[in-house]
Motif scaffolding. Structure first.
Motif: not given
Length: 329
Positions: A257-278
């Motif tokens: 679960v920790t691995r999955i949630t860590r990947d989730r947050e990394q992807l969200r941060d990367a997408l938000r850094a590109r201007g996407l509202r997640i």
């Protein structure tokens, strides 16, 4: 960007079903292999033993737990048991596809209430939609498909407003991905609000989607009503072995679960850094704004699409998340 979907490439990544990217834990696979050797035998006529295992693990009385064929199967039992002809259902839209499908199967009207601008269930509007015809309200925590989480205080307010006559199905299919401090005490909730039925599954965090094991927590009286709609031999014969082994491997489960949630947050941060509202997600998926559904499909990524062009993608596999990031960049 506009594309011709008729010539879009074949899907190379399947992220549409919010599945766990990992196979069952090794100890669970071992238990399943042993159980499969007895596949010539029927499972229990009704899953009494499985209900007892779940109840014991959660510290509940066995008579408060109802087991069925996945959370969807249990949800259908709930509708059959609690709804009469002429009753209606209220829920957010979008929501888990299963609810409008199940309602349509029994010709039950659905009052769909739009999410707010941040992807949250609009509890005020949902409460306003409840009248004497609405017998069941569905609330997801976390919400599917946005992953947003209503607060415990807001839920208490909502339960107070809708009153005891209206049943509330609290869908906690993704509860294992919620931080422990934000989880609800299901036992207390059902005791204090007898009209609440809590719905959970082993399909998501536990990675047992193919075995179809779900359960509900309710008062003994409501659980008995729901249990009457149990399909004989309707729960997989391997379920007892799989659930028992999964509970014994809780530490390994938490690591996953920790691995999955860590990947989730990394992807969200990367997408938000590109201007996407997640929206901030408390599940194993992210909700991506339009035109994500079209772009992902064009890049061979199967996502759950919505009429406005938004998409929900499962997370947890770094390679798949990298592909999503590349497609939306």
């Amino acid at each position: 960007m506009s594309v011709d979907l008729d010539v879009a490439p074949a899907m190379r990544l399947q992220l549409a079903l919010s599945e766990n990217p990992f196979p069952p834990l090794p100890s669970v696979v071992t238990a399943l292999n042993s159980a499969v050797a007895q596949a010539n035998r029927y499972p229990e006529f009704v899953p009494t033993r499985l209900a007892k295992i779940i109840a014991t693990h959660l510290g509940l009385a066995t008579e408060t737990v109802v087991v069925g064929s996945g959370a969807t199967g249990v949800a259908m039992q709930v509708m059959q048991a609690l709804l009469a002809d002429g009753d209606e259902i209220a829920c957010a839209t979008p929501t888990f596809d299963g609810y409008p499908i199940l309602a349509a199967m029994r010709s039950t009207p659905v009052r769909a209430v739009s999410l707010d601008a941040l992807g949250n269930q609009n509890l005020e509007a949902l409460a306003a939609a409840v009248d004497e015809r609405v017998r069941l309200v569905i609330v997801c925590r976390p919400h599917n498909p946005t992953g947003t989480l209503i607060s415990a205080a807001d839920l208490e307010w909502f339960l107070g407003v809708v009153g005891a006559r209206t049943y509330v199905l609290l869908d906690e299919a993704y509860v294992e991905f919620v931080e422990p401090r934000l989880r609800l005490d299901a036992r207390r909730l059902v005791v204090e609000h007898p009209n609440v039925i809590v719905l959970r599954t082993f399909s998501k965090a536990y990675g047992l989607a193919g075995l179809r094991v779900g359960y509900a927590i309710a008062t003994p009286e409501e659980a008995e009503r729901i249990r009457r709609w149990q399909v004989p031999f309707g729960v997989n014969a391997t379920a007892v072995a799989a659930v028992t082994a999964s509970y014994a491997a809780e530490r390994e489960l938490r690591i996953r679960v920790t691995r999955i949630t860590r990947d989730r947050e990394q992807l969200r941060d990367a997408l938000r850094a590109r201007g996407l509202r997640i929206p901030a997600s408390h599940a194993n998926f992210l909700y991506l704004p339009a035109p994500a559904a079209e772009l992902l499909r064009w890049h061979g990524i199967a996502a759950k699409g919505y009429p406005d062009g938004a998409a929900r993608v499962a997370v947890g596999d770094p390679e798949a998340s990298a592909a999503v990031l590349a497609a939306l960049s």
